[in-house]
Design a protein around this motif. Structure first.
Motif, PDB file in Angstrom:
ATOM      1  N   ARG A   1       0.847  -1.318   0.009  1.00 51.29           N
ATOM      2  CA  ARG A   1      -0.076  -0.088   0.184  1.00 51.29           C
ATOM      3  C   ARG A   1       0.935   1.392  -0.017  1.00 51.29           C
ATOM      4  O   ARG A   1       0.636   2.079  -0.637  1.00 51.29           O
ATOM      5  CB  ARG A   1      -0.963  -0.049   1.193  1.00 51.29           C
ATOM      6  CG  ARG A   1      -1.927   1.340   1.260  1.00 51.29           C
ATOM      7  CD  ARG A   1      -2.862   1.114   2.430  1.00 51.29           C
ATOM      8  NE  ARG A   1      -2.009   0.859   3.708  1.00 51.29           N
ATOM      9  CZ  ARG A   1      -2.684   0.304   4.858  1.00 51.29           C
ATOM     10  NH1 ARG A   1      -3.831   0.236   4.984  1.00 51.29           N
ATOM     11  NH2 ARG A   1      -1.935   0.565   5.791  1.00 51.29           N
ATOM     12  N   LEU A   2       1.821   1.326   0.764  1.00 53.25           N
ATOM     13  CA  LEU A   2       2.805   2.417   0.766  1.00 53.25           C
ATOM     14  C   LEU A   2       3.345   2.856  -0.516  1.00 53.25           C
ATOM     15  O   LEU A   2       3.465   3.779  -1.020  1.00 53.25           O
ATOM     16  CB  LEU A   2       4.125   2.055   2.071  1.00 53.25           C
ATOM     17  CG  LEU A   2       5.085   3.008   1.832  1.00 53.25           C
ATOM     18  CD1 LEU A   2       4.665   4.502   2.628  1.00 53.25           C
ATOM     19  CD2 LEU A   2       6.323   2.291   2.538  1.00 53.25           C
ATOM     20  N   LEU A   3       3.873   1.665  -1.330  1.00 55.58           N
ATOM     21  CA  LEU A   3       4.436   2.068  -2.715  1.00 55.58           C
ATOM     22  C   LEU A   3       3.380   2.006  -3.779  1.00 55.58           C
ATOM     23  O   LEU A   3       3.794   2.939  -4.700  1.00 55.58           O
ATOM     24  CB  LEU A   3       5.590   0.789  -3.087  1.00 55.58           C
ATOM     25  CG  LEU A   3       6.847   0.508  -2.219  1.00 55.58           C
ATOM     26  CD1 LEU A   3       7.301  -0.674  -2.332  1.00 55.58           C
ATOM     27  CD2 LEU A   3       7.698   1.698  -2.411  1.00 55.58           C
ATOM     28  N   LEU A   4       2.382   1.336  -3.701  1.00 55.16           N
ATOM     29  CA  LEU A   4       1.499   1.295  -4.847  1.00 55.16           C
ATOM     30  C   LEU A   4       0.084   1.982  -4.779  1.00 55.16           C
ATOM     31  O   LEU A   4      -0.543   1.892  -5.835  1.00 55.16           O
ATOM     32  CB  LEU A   4       1.462  -0.099  -5.287  1.00 55.16           C
ATOM     33  CG  LEU A   4       2.876  -1.052  -5.280  1.00 55.16           C
ATOM     34  CD1 LEU A   4       2.507  -2.558  -5.641  1.00 55.16           C
ATOM     35  CD2 LEU A   4       3.626  -0.428  -6.301  1.00 55.16           C
ATOM     36  N   GLN A   5      -0.540   1.890  -3.651  1.00 59.69           N
ATOM     37  CA  GLN A   5      -1.608   2.409  -3.766  1.00 59.69           C
ATOM     38  C   GLN A   5      -2.073   3.910  -4.333  1.00 59.69           C
ATOM     39  O   GLN A   5      -3.074   3.858  -5.149  1.00 59.69           O
ATOM     40  CB  GLN A   5      -2.468   2.381  -2.164  1.00 59.69           C
ATOM     41  CG  GLN A   5      -3.845   2.522  -1.996  1.00 59.69           C
ATOM     42  CD  GLN A   5      -4.533   2.537  -0.596  1.00 59.69           C
ATOM     43  OE1 GLN A   5      -3.679   2.782   0.221  1.00 59.69           O
ATOM     44  NE2 GLN A   5      -5.677   2.150  -0.600  1.00 59.69           N
TER      45      GLN A   5
ATOM     46  N   LEU B   1      -1.712   3.649  -8.175  1.00 58.74           N
ATOM     47  CA  LEU B   1      -2.749   2.909  -8.837  1.00 58.74           C
ATOM     48  C   LEU B   1      -4.289   3.596  -8.880  1.00 58.74           C
ATOM     49  O   LEU B   1      -4.768   3.335  -9.622  1.00 58.74           O
ATOM     50  CB  LEU B   1      -2.439   1.511  -8.245  1.00 58.74           C
ATOM     51  CG  LEU B   1      -1.563   0.511  -8.350  1.00 58.74           C
ATOM     52  CD1 LEU B   1      -2.029  -0.813  -7.469  1.00 58.74           C
ATOM     53  CD2 LEU B   1      -1.514   0.073 -10.130  1.00 58.74           C
ATOM     54  N   GLY B   2      -4.209   4.040  -7.540  1.00 60.37           N
ATOM     55  CA  GLY B   2      -5.824   4.741  -7.551  1.00 60.37           C
ATOM     56  C   GLY B   2      -6.745   3.501  -6.794  1.00 60.37           C
ATOM     57  O   GLY B   2      -6.351   2.482  -6.738  1.00 60.37           O
ATOM     58  N   ALA B   3      -7.786   4.103  -6.448  1.00 64.20           N
ATOM     59  CA  ALA B   3      -8.721   3.231  -5.483  1.00 64.20           C
ATOM     60  C   ALA B   3      -9.272   1.902  -6.345  1.00 64.20           C
ATOM     61  O   ALA B   3      -9.247   0.839  -5.707  1.00 64.20           O
ATOM     62  CB  ALA B   3      -9.714   4.019  -4.950  1.00 64.20           C
ATOM     63  N   ASP B   4      -9.670   2.232  -7.655  1.00 61.11           N
ATOM     64  CA  ASP B   4     -10.077   0.931  -8.521  1.00 61.11           C
ATOM     65  C   ASP B   4      -9.028  -0.003  -8.569  1.00 61.11           C
ATOM     66  O   ASP B   4      -9.272  -1.116  -8.603  1.00 61.11           O
ATOM     67  CB  ASP B   4     -10.750   1.486  -9.619  1.00 61.11           C
ATOM     68  CG  ASP B   4     -11.833   2.518  -9.487  1.00 61.11           C
ATOM     69  OD1 ASP B   4     -12.560   2.433  -8.242  1.00 61.11           O
ATOM     70  OD2 ASP B   4     -12.491   3.211 -10.244  1.00 61.11           O
ATOM     71  N   LEU B   5      -8.096   0.354  -8.843  1.00 57.45           N
ATOM     72  CA  LEU B   5      -6.980  -0.574  -9.442  1.00 57.45           C
ATOM     73  C   LEU B   5      -6.512  -1.342  -8.130  1.00 57.45           C
ATOM     74  O   LEU B   5      -5.955  -2.491  -8.181  1.00 57.45           O
ATOM     75  CB  LEU B   5      -5.920  -0.048 -10.290  1.00 57.45           C
ATOM     76  CG  LEU B   5      -6.422   0.425 -11.715  1.00 57.45           C
ATOM     77  CD1 LEU B   5      -5.029   0.712 -12.557  1.00 57.45           C
ATOM     78  CD2 LEU B   5      -6.724  -1.065 -12.600  1.00 57.45           C
ATOM     79  N   TRP B   6      -6.327  -0.407  -7.135  1.00 55.93           N
ATOM     80  CA  TRP B   6      -5.894  -1.139  -5.785  1.00 55.93           C
ATOM     81  C   TRP B   6      -6.816  -2.426  -5.508  1.00 55.93           C
ATOM     82  O   TRP B   6      -6.285  -3.177  -4.720  1.00 55.93           O
ATOM     83  CB  TRP B   6      -5.617  -0.136  -4.599  1.00 55.93           C
ATOM     84  CG  TRP B   6      -5.435  -0.493  -3.577  1.00 55.93           C
ATOM     85  CD1 TRP B   6      -6.291  -0.824  -2.272  1.00 55.93           C
ATOM     86  CD2 TRP B   6      -4.145  -1.269  -2.862  1.00 55.93           C
ATOM     87  NE1 TRP B   6      -5.699  -1.485  -1.229  1.00 55.93           N
ATOM     88  CE2 TRP B   6      -4.470  -1.614  -1.638  1.00 55.93           C
ATOM     89  CE3 TRP B   6      -3.023  -1.287  -3.503  1.00 55.93           C
ATOM     90  CZ2 TRP B   6      -3.352  -2.080  -0.921  1.00 55.93           C
ATOM     91  CZ3 TRP B   6      -2.055  -1.751  -2.729  1.00 55.93           C
ATOM     92  CH2 TRP B   6      -2.205  -1.996  -1.464  1.00 55.93           C
ATOM     93  N   LYS B   7      -8.185  -2.255  -5.706  1.00 53.19           N
ATOM     94  CA  LYS B   7      -9.147  -3.334  -5.392  1.00 53.19           C
ATOM     95  C   LYS B   7      -8.834  -4.548  -6.263  1.00 53.19           C
ATOM     96  O   LYS B   7      -8.687  -5.706  -5.884  1.00 53.19           O
ATOM     97  CB  LYS B   7     -10.563  -2.888  -5.411  1.00 53.19           C
ATOM     98  CG  LYS B   7     -10.845  -1.768  -4.378  1.00 53.19           C
ATOM     99  CD  LYS B   7     -12.274  -1.264  -4.715  1.00 53.19           C
ATOM    100  CE  LYS B   7     -12.763  -0.149  -3.664  1.00 53.19           C
ATOM    101  NZ  LYS B   7     -14.252   0.331  -3.758  1.00 53.19           N
ATOM    102  N   VAL B   8      -8.618  -4.173  -7.480  1.00 49.71           N
ATOM    103  CA  VAL B   8      -8.190  -5.254  -8.386  1.00 49.71           C
ATOM    104  C   VAL B   8      -6.817  -5.982  -7.933  1.00 49.71           C
ATOM    105  O   VAL B   8      -6.669  -7.387  -8.197  1.00 49.71           O
ATOM    106  CB  VAL B   8      -8.108  -4.726 -10.058  1.00 49.71           C
ATOM    107  CG1 VAL B   8      -7.654  -5.859 -10.851  1.00 49.71           C
ATOM    108  CG2 VAL B   8      -9.193  -3.993 -10.401  1.00 49.71           C
TER     109      VAL B   8
END
Length: 475
Positions: free
Chosen positions: A412-416, A419-426
């Motif tokens: 989460r620290l590096l990517l969230q 990526l944005g909320a939608d792609l983070w869920k994916v």
């Protein structure tokens, strides 16, 4: 009505015409008869002249700064209505101002609106767009305030109550400016968190001066004549000692909130000047991709995430990159540490005395000086590598959902954010299902940070996740 039902003001902007003219006094209260002021000054490289003609409530001051910004953003958030009017309840407006639901605050809000609707401003130096021709405008910030009460017998109340419905119409000059390119992003949330109206007024002024003057932004500091600053804050008493008594407590709050690094005075008497040194970045600002890469490199030196982030925020990226490269070079050629590897690296990063210099490149195995690397040290390094590899293999053997649980915080620290909320869920769904391995993903992300290829890594990851998302939708 509970605070949970209060609206969230998502619009966060300021109008440079209003902000550069510095229309709201820093004073918290006025004496009877203090209803006007006039000032000629230079700001953002152009001359301005502002005349303020207030009413029996005095000229705008104190909480009126908050009111001006909140109503400006409410106008933008409600889609810039053609009639220039915003609609809200008195309670909603009070909550957007960050105030509690009390009779005293309703009275303060009523008086603030009365001043903003009854004060005439005459401004020479108004710009319709950046680089345009300056012109003279005359306006009241608010053209009209209308109360809509549930029962007619309440209409004669002097102040508002929680049930009061308001229709507040902005002056057409103000509305036109809010629709112009002179509107810029502004950290309204940060301003409203400051405890005093004087701190919020000075913050808005300094943030505007910093934004409007490219030299200030480049140098990181702003210097002003003390009396000129007092005039920009619309103080009545312009004696140097009186101005200092007013602004010194404000400086303390702005330094404690990490907007300012320091505020220092020089000179004597009427020749005094005040110098503001700004922090490059406040704690509430999100880190950029470049800063996240630097955080990753600092953490790889054995420094905690909290320390790494604070260091990156405090210094410009050029200085951080230089110090990190120095620490990496020195640590690469060091085999023993007095305390710990991380403590040594931290001392290198924060050193201001110049006691450290770049270490030479690490010698290869064939050209190493005999005795420079003891068998015990080599054996320790090999054991550490073996322990790390064993840990990595054990994590890879975990079920997908457990791998995700172990690595979720680091990922989460590096990517969230990128990526944005939608792609983070994916991403979460793909890792929990086993389509992606969280351990491998984290290893690859850290490698990308270390090799400065995070952007390419993110692009590939986004493509992969979008493909997963499409596949899931079609299934």
């Amino acid at each position: 009505m509970t605070s949970s039902s209060a609206p969230v003001l998502r619009s966060k902007f300021d109008d440079l015409n209003l902000a550069e003219a510095s229309l709201i006094s820093c004073l918290t209260r006025l004496k009877p008869g203090e209803t006007s002021w006039e000032h000629s000054f230079e700001i953002a490289g152009r001359q301005m002249h502002v005349e303020c003609l207030g009413n029996s409530y005095g000229f705008p001051h104190g909480p009126d700064n908050d009111m001006m910004l909140v109503l400006s953003n409410l106008y933008l958030e409600q889609g810039q209505p053609k009639d220039n009017a915003v609609h809200c309840s008195a309670y909603e407006l009070l909550r957007m101002l960050g105030r509690t639901d009390s009779s005293q605050n309703y009275r303060i809000m009523h008086d603030s609106l009365t001043r903003l609707s009854g004060t005439l401003y005459k401004i020479a130096g108004w710009l319709d767009h950046p680089g345009g021709t300056a012109r003279r405008v005359t306006f009241r910030f608010l053209e009209r305030i209308e109360e809509i009460q549930g029962q007619a017998r309440h209409l004669n109340l002097k102040s508002f109550g929680a049930g009061t419905k308001l229709k507040i119409t902005l002056d057409k000059v103000v509305a036109a400016s809010l629709s112009s390119p002179r509107v810029r992003p502004f950290d309204l949330d940060f301003m409203l968190k400051l405890s005093g109206s004087q701190s919020r007024t000075l913050f808005r002024l300094l943030d505007t001066l910093w934004y409007s003057d490219p030299h200030t932004a480049a140098q990181g500091f702003l210097e002003y004549d003390l009396i000129e600053l007092g005039q920009l804050l619309r103080l009545i008493n312009l004696r140097p000692d009186s101005i200092r008594r007013t602004i010194v407590p404000i400086h303390e709050e702005l330094i404690a909130s990490e907007f300012l690094q320091s505020a220092t005075f020089s000179g004597r008497g009427s020749k005094q000047r005040v110098k503001y040194v700004f922090n490059p970045q406040r704690p509430d600002y999100p880190l950029t991709v470049e800063q996240l890469e630097l955080v990753g490199r600092i953490k790889a030196l054995g420094i905690t995430d909290t320390q790494a982030r604070a260091y990156v925020r405090k210094h410009g990226p050029g200085r951080v990159r230089e110090r990190v490269a120095m620490a990496e070079g020195i640590l690469a050629s060091t085999t023993r540490f007095r305390k710990s590897r991380g403590a040594y690296a931290w001392d290198i990063l924060v050193d201001e005395s110049g006691k450290y210099a770049y270490a030479p490149p690490k010698l290869s195995r064939e050209t190493q000086v005999p005795g420079s690397r003891t068998p015990k040290t080599a054996e320790s390094e090999k054991e550490a590598e073996q322990e790390f590899e064993a840990l990595r293999r054990s994590q890879l053997q975990l079920p997908p959902d457990e791998q995700w649980a172990v690595h979720r915080s680091a990922l989460r620290l590096l990517l969230q954010r990128p990526l944005g909320a939608d792609l983070w869920k994916v991403l979460e769904a793909s890792c929990c299902s086993g389509d992606l391995e969280a351990s491998v993903l984290l290893s690859e992300a850290n490698a990308a940070v270390a090799t400065l290829t995070l952007q390419a890594f993110m692009d590939n990851l986004k493509d992969t996740l979008m493909a997963h998302s499409s596949a899931g939708a079609s299934a």
